[in-house]
Design an enzyme around this catalytic site. Structure first.
Site, PDB file in Angstrom:
ATOM      1  CG  ASP A 128      -0.243  -0.388   2.492  1.00 42.83           C
ATOM      2  OD1 ASP A 128       0.928   0.002   2.647  1.00 42.83           O
ATOM      3  OD2 ASP A 128      -0.849  -1.068   3.354  1.00 42.83           O
ATOM      4  CB  SER A 129       0.431   4.672   1.375  1.00 41.85           C
ATOM      5  OG  SER A 129       0.038   4.281   2.681  1.00 41.85           O
ATOM      6  CG  LEU A 130       3.053   1.620   5.284  1.00 42.24           C
ATOM      7  CD1 LEU A 130       2.854   0.441   6.225  1.00 42.24           C
ATOM      8  CD2 LEU A 130       3.736   2.766   6.012  1.00 42.24           C
ATOM      9  CG  HIS A 133       4.371   7.209   0.856  1.00 45.05           C
ATOM     10  ND1 HIS A 133       3.692   7.651   1.979  1.00 45.05           N
ATOM     11  CD2 HIS A 133       3.564   7.499  -0.197  1.00 45.05           C
ATOM     12  CE1 HIS A 133       2.534   8.174   1.610  1.00 45.05           C
ATOM     13  NE2 HIS A 133       2.435   8.096   0.301  1.00 45.05           N
ATOM     14  CG  HIS A 297       2.076   6.909   5.791  1.00 41.30           C
ATOM     15  ND1 HIS A 297       0.994   7.665   6.172  1.00 41.30           N
ATOM     16  CD2 HIS A 297       1.638   6.045   4.845  1.00 41.30           C
ATOM     17  CE1 HIS A 297      -0.067   7.286   5.463  1.00 41.30           C
ATOM     18  NE2 HIS A 297       0.292   6.297   4.662  1.00 41.30           N
TER      19      HIS A 297
END
Length: 353
Positions: A128-130, A133, A297
């Site tokens: 996912d965003s982890l 990014h 995050h």
């Protein structure tokens, strides 16, 4: 005739003079002076303590203000990036000529020409965003560090999908990766699935486990590392909401446990980011905030921790992928003397692929 001299009574003055002399002789003046000086010293000390406390409070307030402004700036940047991407996509869709035979799955079609070049072996990072990014070099992103480590040995492909849970990823991953040439796959999900029900991103733990198992089977034949989601720094994360937060540390723990259990079931190495972060924070007496820029995050410290855990897991479980012992796939500039030798080496490289 002379006037009589007035008689002056000196008795009061004499008595006052004697009393003053006795007062001085007894040391009463010195005692009062010392007491006054002591009172002044105490008052001065109390004033200094209060001033120090005011300075500390002002410093804390200044640091909190700086942190809040920095967090807001990052959030605005992230939100702005998403809005800009959506706006550009909407504009592109609006200006594209309509097609009667339009197939929506073409959105996921790979644009790379398979005849253009021969690819290097790949490390594919799914999450996912982890994971998305992970390219953020400003925060020493963990996929960026992997790419730097494996330069000219393997390509690192980031397939992080910000905001996705495993329910959506299970249907998307097959369309955005090719299993050809993959040597290693790192899978990191759970932070979004752990949102409280009935939130948009919530996926029950049992379904999460099934989805993660299915995603792992999609890359059968490649080496796999399952990564647990990190803890949530509740206090920092809750500060982003006007009301209650949409997830918490204890809720996410269930998904980290599920990843460990699935890794044992499939006999796949597990990179336990949750335990490593929690243990490090406890042993160093630092809050989880030191690893998570918004409570969810990874910041630079969190990315460093995950990268080091991954590299350690690769060396321990897949030593043939140890970057320290892998040669360059494309020859180094000191390995050939002229263009003919380079051409010969590249021909061998092409055949080996």
């Amino acid at each position: 005739m002379a006037r009589p001299v007035a008689q002056i009574d000196w008795t009061p003055a004499t008595q006052a003079n004697e009393a003053a002399a006795q007062y001085v002789q007894t040391g009463a003046v010195d005692d009062e002076l010392q007491e006054t000086e002591a009172q002044i010293a105490r008052a001065t000390h109390e004033l200094e303590v209060r001033l120090d406390a005011i300075h500390v409070d002002m410093h804390k307030a200044h640091e909190s203000h700086k942190h809040a402004r920095s967090t807001c700036a990052r959030i605005r940047s992230d939100v702005g990036f998403v809005f800009d991407a959506r706006r550009e996509r909407a504009q592109a869709m609006a200006t594209r000529p309509a097609r009667k035979d339009h197939d929506p799955t073409l959105y996921y079609t790979r644009t790379m020409d398979p005849q253009a070049t021969h690819q290097l072996p790949q490390i594919v990072c799914i999450g996912d965003s982890l994971t998305q990014h992970g390219w953020d070099v400003g925060k020493r992103g963990w996929t960026a560090q992997l790419a730097q480590t494996y330069l000219r040995r393997m390509d690192v492909v980031n397939r992080g999908l910000s905001g996705f849970n495993t329910r959506w990823a299970k249907h998307t991953v097959p369309r955005i990766i090719s299993t050809q040439n993959i040597r290693l796959v790192c899978i990191l999900f759970g932070s979004n699935d752990a949102q409280f029900a009935p939130g948009k991103y919530h996926v029950p733990v049992d379904e999460f486990t099934d989805n993660l198992r299915d995603i792992t089977r999609m890359v059968a034949g490649a080496r796999v590392l399952l990564v647990t989601p990190p803890p949530v720094a509740d206090r920092l994360y809750e500060s982003l909401f006007e009301g209650p937060a949409d997830r918490c540390c204890e809720g996410t723990r269930l998904y980290a446990d599920a990843v460990r259990t699935l890794a044992e079931e499939l006999r796949i190495p597990c990179v336990d980011l949750w335990t490593a972060m929690e243990t490090t924070a406890t042993s160093t007496n630092t809050p989880l905030d030191s690893f998570l820029w918004d409570g969810l995050h990874l910041n630079a410290n969190g990315n460093d921790l995950l990268f080091n855990l991954l590299l350690q897991a690769i060396k321990s479980n897949y030593p043939e992928l140890n970057p320290d012992s892998m040669p360059f796939v494309v020859p180094g500039h000191l390995d050939f003397a002229n263009l003919d030798e380079l051409t010969h080496m590249l021909a061998h490289f092409t055949k080996s692929q």
